[in-house]
Design an enzyme around this catalytic site. Sequence first.
Site, PDB file in Angstrom:
ATOM      1  N   TYR A 188       0.838  -1.204   0.000  1.00  0.00           N
ATOM      2  CA  TYR A 188       0.000   0.000   0.000  1.00  0.00           C
ATOM      3  C   TYR A 188       0.871   1.252   0.000  1.00  0.00           C
ATOM      4  O   TYR A 188       0.521   2.256  -0.627  1.00  0.00           O
ATOM      5  CB  TYR A 188      -0.923  -0.022   1.215  1.00  0.00           C
ATOM      6  CG  TYR A 188      -1.829   1.185   1.312  1.00  0.00           C
ATOM      7  CD1 TYR A 188      -2.972   1.287   0.512  1.00  0.00           C
ATOM      8  CD2 TYR A 188      -1.554   2.228   2.191  1.00  0.00           C
ATOM      9  CE1 TYR A 188      -3.807   2.388   0.583  1.00  0.00           C
ATOM     10  CE2 TYR A 188      -2.387   3.334   2.274  1.00  0.00           C
ATOM     11  CZ  TYR A 188      -3.508   3.405   1.475  1.00  0.00           C
ATOM     12  OH  TYR A 188      -4.316   4.510   1.552  1.00  0.00           O
ATOM     13  N   ARG A 235       4.929   6.114  13.283  1.00  0.00           N
ATOM     14  CA  ARG A 235       4.686   7.146  14.299  1.00  0.00           C
ATOM     15  C   ARG A 235       3.215   7.247  14.681  1.00  0.00           C
ATOM     16  O   ARG A 235       2.882   7.479  15.849  1.00  0.00           O
ATOM     17  CB  ARG A 235       5.168   8.495  13.752  1.00  0.00           C
ATOM     18  CG  ARG A 235       4.955   9.689  14.677  1.00  0.00           C
ATOM     19  CD  ARG A 235       5.026  10.981  13.887  1.00  0.00           C
ATOM     20  NE  ARG A 235       3.996  11.022  12.854  1.00  0.00           N
ATOM     21  CZ  ARG A 235       4.033  11.818  11.794  1.00  0.00           C
ATOM     22  NH1 ARG A 235       5.050  12.625  11.610  1.00  0.00           N
ATOM     23  NH2 ARG A 235       3.045  11.797  10.906  1.00  0.00           N
ATOM     24  N   ARG A 245      -8.225   2.870  11.970  1.00  0.00           N
ATOM     25  CA  ARG A 245      -7.401   2.538  10.799  1.00  0.00           C
ATOM     26  C   ARG A 245      -6.250   1.632  11.219  1.00  0.00           C
ATOM     27  O   ARG A 245      -5.724   1.768  12.326  1.00  0.00           O
ATOM     28  CB  ARG A 245      -6.850   3.808  10.148  1.00  0.00           C
ATOM     29  CG  ARG A 245      -7.891   4.782   9.659  1.00  0.00           C
ATOM     30  CD  ARG A 245      -7.236   5.883   8.845  1.00  0.00           C
ATOM     31  NE  ARG A 245      -6.275   6.635   9.622  1.00  0.00           N
ATOM     32  CZ  ARG A 245      -6.498   7.831  10.153  1.00  0.00           C
ATOM     33  NH1 ARG A 245      -7.675   8.410   9.990  1.00  0.00           N
ATOM     34  NH2 ARG A 245      -5.569   8.466  10.837  1.00  0.00           N
ATOM     35  N   PHE A 305      13.719  20.583  -1.364  1.00  0.00           N
ATOM     36  CA  PHE A 305      12.392  19.969  -1.427  1.00  0.00           C
ATOM     37  C   PHE A 305      12.461  18.493  -1.038  1.00  0.00           C
ATOM     38  O   PHE A 305      11.589  17.992  -0.313  1.00  0.00           O
ATOM     39  CB  PHE A 305      11.844  20.120  -2.849  1.00  0.00           C
ATOM     40  CG  PHE A 305      10.513  19.453  -3.084  1.00  0.00           C
ATOM     41  CD1 PHE A 305       9.327  20.149  -2.905  1.00  0.00           C
ATOM     42  CD2 PHE A 305      10.437  18.135  -3.497  1.00  0.00           C
ATOM     43  CE1 PHE A 305       8.094  19.542  -3.132  1.00  0.00           C
ATOM     44  CE2 PHE A 305       9.217  17.514  -3.727  1.00  0.00           C
ATOM     45  CZ  PHE A 305       8.041  18.224  -3.538  1.00  0.00           C
TER      46      PHE A 305
END
Length: 434
Positions: A188, A235, A245, A305
């Site tokens: 996933y 985390r 979830r 970035f």
Amino acid sequence: MELLRKWLGHPEDIYNLLRFKMGGYRAVMPRMDTDSLGCGLRTCYRYLNQTSRSFAAVIQALDGELRCFSSPPRHAVCIFYLVLRALDTVEDDMSIPLDVKVPMLQEFHSYLYQPDWKFTESKEKDRQVLEDFPTISMEFRNLSKVYQDVISDVCHKMGVGMAEQLFVTSFILFFFSPFPTLAPPWQYCHYVAGLVGIGLSRLFSASELEDSIVGQDTDLANSMGLFLQKTNIIRDYLEDQLEGREFWPREVWSRYAKKLSDLAKPENIDVAVQCLNELITNALHHVPDVLTYLSRLKNQSVFNFCAIPQVMAIATLAACYNNQQVFRGVVKIRKGQAVTLMMDATNIQAVKAIMYQYVEEIYQKIPSTDPSSNKTQQVVASIRAMSLPGSPMASRHHYSPIYLSCAMLLAALSWQYLSTLSKATEEYVQAGDN
């Protein structure tokens, strides 16, 4: 008193917070002028800021130079994020029936070319990106074709992957209880994060800000996304549990508990921490790929970035490793620590030094009785080999903490004294005028 002790224990945080507030942030997060943009793009950047302040900051700091295309790479990345945000909003919305959601996910990439398509029935907090999707899709079609092809392709693959995972999970839930996980561990993560890393890399190469190898090496780009996503999943264990979830892979946690929720029980804290340490060890295997990827970047804005989220991730894993608090509350890095990382992670040697620092922190906390201790030591050794300190950044604390603590305390007292004196003088002057 507790706050004072916290600040004195990390005096560099105070210094770097002050440096950041006094203009240091402009070096890594320069402000973008949106006044010159058209109405549609201004709307898109507004949605960007509303849906993710952290991503908005780093996206808007990207190079705005036109290069050889009609639209700057930052606009392409902005639209890329919003398109995937819209796709993710559909997936997250539990109010959408499965027979509607699955085909919508599979066909979502086609909506980019349908000027009037929008979805107004979502209940999610970010539903504005679906309700005003015509604005986003219009700006997508205004992008150079090379950008459009990348965004559409990644959106297609992600949508199909999400639909597949959703269908398989629903099938298993219907026929099995408790259910096994059929998909490979972390698959996933590839769909929701690895593909993002691949898409961004292809955009950077397409814009010619980076060499073609950056976009072609999909394994490294995938690792960039997986490292961040795995860190977030690790985390956020307790938050995800409270909201119903489950993202930790069953292949791992099933060796420690019958149900994932059992890890939060006080009587299971020892095995819970062992499970946590195994997951963190797994995530650390991506760090060598991260360092190789970053070493190839040549544009400063692209480097910032990409590097800033990665150093935030390694710091977060160091804070979580062998930490029972993951199962009891929230584990976050300090604000001053985050600011320090943002301002320091501006070149590959600095990033290597940061990685070295935090894997050393993890190494010092490895319990000899932990089932994953040998694997953790091995992956730490491989990261050390790539991150040996050879630059000034390798020793990032140049002054003794006690000296910095005293200096900061003296500065604070001086500020308080000057503020009081200024206030007293002002009152005295006002009294004299009266």
